[in-house]
Design an enzyme around this catalytic site. Sequence first.
Site, PDB file in Angstrom:
ATOM      1  N   GLU A   1      -0.838  10.714  -6.639  1.00  0.00           N
ATOM      2  CA  GLU A   1      -1.615  11.195  -5.502  1.00  0.00           C
ATOM      3  C   GLU A   1      -2.703  12.171  -5.935  1.00  0.00           C
ATOM      4  O   GLU A   1      -2.523  12.938  -6.878  1.00  0.00           O
ATOM      5  CB  GLU A   1      -0.705  11.876  -4.479  1.00  0.00           C
ATOM      6  CG  GLU A   1       0.107  10.916  -3.645  1.00  0.00           C
ATOM      7  CD  GLU A   1       0.813  11.621  -2.505  1.00  0.00           C
ATOM      8  OE1 GLU A   1       0.889  11.026  -1.414  1.00  0.00           O
ATOM      9  OE2 GLU A   1       1.299  12.745  -2.700  1.00  0.00           O
TER      10      GLU A   1
ATOM     11  N   LYS B   1      -5.764  -2.190  -6.768  1.00  0.00           N
ATOM     12  CA  LYS B   1      -6.853  -2.545  -5.851  1.00  0.00           C
ATOM     13  C   LYS B   1      -8.196  -2.576  -6.577  1.00  0.00           C
ATOM     14  O   LYS B   1      -9.087  -3.337  -6.219  1.00  0.00           O
ATOM     15  CB  LYS B   1      -6.874  -1.575  -4.681  1.00  0.00           C
ATOM     16  CG  LYS B   1      -5.631  -1.628  -3.792  1.00  0.00           C
ATOM     17  CD  LYS B   1      -5.465  -2.991  -3.136  1.00  0.00           C
ATOM     18  CE  LYS B   1      -6.440  -3.180  -1.984  1.00  0.00           C
ATOM     19  NZ  LYS B   1      -6.236  -4.498  -1.320  1.00  0.00           N
TER      20      LYS B   1
ATOM     21  N   LYS C   1       0.810  -1.222   0.000  1.00  0.00           N
ATOM     22  CA  LYS C   1       0.000   0.000   0.000  1.00  0.00           C
ATOM     23  C   LYS C   1       0.845   1.274   0.000  1.00  0.00           C
ATOM     24  O   LYS C   1       0.308   2.354   0.195  1.00  0.00           O
ATOM     25  CB  LYS C   1      -0.926  -0.004   1.221  1.00  0.00           C
ATOM     26  CG  LYS C   1      -1.960  -1.120   1.193  1.00  0.00           C
ATOM     27  CD  LYS C   1      -2.778  -1.182   2.448  1.00  0.00           C
ATOM     28  CE  LYS C   1      -1.979  -1.760   3.588  1.00  0.00           C
ATOM     29  NZ  LYS C   1      -2.780  -1.975   4.822  1.00  0.00           N
TER      30      LYS C   1
ATOM     31  N   VAL D   1      -7.069   4.281   8.217  1.00  0.00           N
ATOM     32  CA  VAL D   1      -7.442   3.847   9.566  1.00  0.00           C
ATOM     33  C   VAL D   1      -6.405   4.379  10.547  1.00  0.00           C
ATOM     34  O   VAL D   1      -5.224   4.010  10.480  1.00  0.00           O
ATOM     35  CB  VAL D   1      -7.544   2.316   9.654  1.00  0.00           C
ATOM     36  CG1 VAL D   1      -7.890   1.894  11.079  1.00  0.00           C
ATOM     37  CG2 VAL D   1      -8.588   1.793   8.667  1.00  0.00           C
ATOM     38  N   LEU D   2      -6.835   5.248  11.449  1.00  0.00           N
ATOM     39  CA  LEU D   2      -5.926   5.833  12.431  1.00  0.00           C
ATOM     40  C   LEU D   2      -5.412   4.759  13.386  1.00  0.00           C
ATOM     41  O   LEU D   2      -6.179   3.957  13.909  1.00  0.00           O
ATOM     42  CB  LEU D   2      -6.644   6.928  13.230  1.00  0.00           C
ATOM     43  CG  LEU D   2      -6.934   8.223  12.469  1.00  0.00           C
ATOM     44  CD1 LEU D   2      -7.783   9.147  13.327  1.00  0.00           C
ATOM     45  CD2 LEU D   2      -5.644   8.918  12.054  1.00  0.00           C
ATOM     46  N   GLY D   3      -4.118   4.764  13.600  1.00  0.00           N
ATOM     47  CA  GLY D   3      -3.521   3.802  14.518  1.00  0.00           C
ATOM     48  C   GLY D   3      -3.075   2.523  13.855  1.00  0.00           C
ATOM     49  O   GLY D   3      -2.428   1.691  14.492  1.00  0.00           O
ATOM     50  N   SER D   4      -3.412   2.340  12.576  1.00  0.00           N
ATOM     51  CA  SER D   4      -2.963   1.145  11.885  1.00  0.00           C
ATOM     52  C   SER D   4      -1.512   1.316  11.455  1.00  0.00           C
ATOM     53  O   SER D   4      -0.954   2.408  11.493  1.00  0.00           O
ATOM     54  CB  SER D   4      -3.848   0.874  10.665  1.00  0.00           C
ATOM     55  OG  SER D   4      -3.738   1.935   9.729  1.00  0.00           O
TER      56      SER D   4
ATOM     57  N   LYS E   1      -8.761   4.559  -2.774  1.00  0.00           N
ATOM     58  CA  LYS E   1      -7.942   4.858  -3.955  1.00  0.00           C
ATOM     59  C   LYS E   1      -8.364   4.055  -5.173  1.00  0.00           C
ATOM     60  O   LYS E   1      -7.908   4.320  -6.297  1.00  0.00           O
ATOM     61  CB  LYS E   1      -6.472   4.632  -3.631  1.00  0.00           C
ATOM     62  CG  LYS E   1      -5.900   5.632  -2.630  1.00  0.00           C
ATOM     63  CD  LYS E   1      -4.475   5.331  -2.270  1.00  0.00           C
ATOM     64  CE  LYS E   1      -3.899   6.429  -1.365  1.00  0.00           C
ATOM     65  NZ  LYS E   1      -4.675   6.632  -0.126  1.00  0.00           N
TER      66      LYS E   1
ATOM     67  N   THR F   1       2.227  17.070   2.050  1.00  0.00           N
ATOM     68  CA  THR F   1       2.387  17.183   0.599  1.00  0.00           C
ATOM     69  C   THR F   1       1.841  18.490   0.047  1.00  0.00           C
ATOM     70  O   THR F   1       2.428  19.102  -0.844  1.00  0.00           O
ATOM     71  CB  THR F   1       1.694  16.013  -0.118  1.00  0.00           C
ATOM     72  OG1 THR F   1       0.311  15.968   0.264  1.00  0.00           O
ATOM     73  CG2 THR F   1       2.371  14.696   0.227  1.00  0.00           C
TER      74      THR F   1
END
Length: 299
Positions: free
Chosen positions: A242, A124, A70, A150-153, A112, A174
């Site tokens: 991006e 994907k 990813k 996902v926050l914390g991943s 994405k 960015t």
Amino acid sequence: MPPDLAVRPRAAHPARPGRIGSALDAGRARGSRPARQRRRRARRSARRPRLAEVFAQARPDVVFHAAALKHLPLLERFPAEAWKTNVIGTANVLAAAAACGASTVVNISTDKAADPTSVLGVSKRIGECLTAWYGEHHEGTYVSVRFGNVLGSRGSIIPAFTEQIHRGGPVTVTHPEVTRYFMLIPEACQLVLQASSMGHDGEVMVLDMGEPVRIDHLARTLIRLSGRHDIEVVYTGLRPGEKLEEDLFGGAENRRTTAHHLVRSVDVPALAPSCLHDPAQTDPDAVRLHLRSLAGLSQ
């Protein structure tokens, strides 16, 4: 959100991919490792013979396929890695799940994949299309679940920012206007379970991610909470592939409501695994064109 979905499996069999993500995330946080040290190849745990052996032994009833490369900039430079892991690896997991008679297969996708502009998103998207084909041609339920960050991943932006602040900055963003969708780990897990329980064959279940968050605001909030007043925010520019803003739905996708108010669904065209011929050339541009062609995207 409704009460937590109770899940009591008889057994769980996690299969972990290589650790390339950890090396890349650590390098990005430190910002000092040479690129050649970060270009480590993941062990291809998605090789078909080994997968078939593991699935035959475990005989899983429900399969969650979350393994993927990813790291967007890395895949832009080395699109063949997206082909091998995100496309062929997904096809191998789907084939192994079908061979062992799994009743439910959930392919974890990404925002994405909606009108993709990056190699990551295109690869994907192909995974979503392969899953749709298996939903049409095999017993059991095959669905994809599409959501954002996902926050914390592993690889989450907050640990990267926190490490940059700890080093004394700068914090790199960015673009001052770039936004992304975020969700907490418990929310993501519950909604993935909910979506998998009500999805129909071949559907892509899209999670409601709420309002997108400005990354610049997130970075400055973390700096302020740290109590530091000497940390600078530096804008590095959008990288190839991006987007300034991510989308949860493609412009041509017909979104539908579901039984869950935080989950909607769309259809994607099915792609037969027999179409997955290796790229004729190893040139990165040729591989990118090959991926876009498989995804049904304009060149």
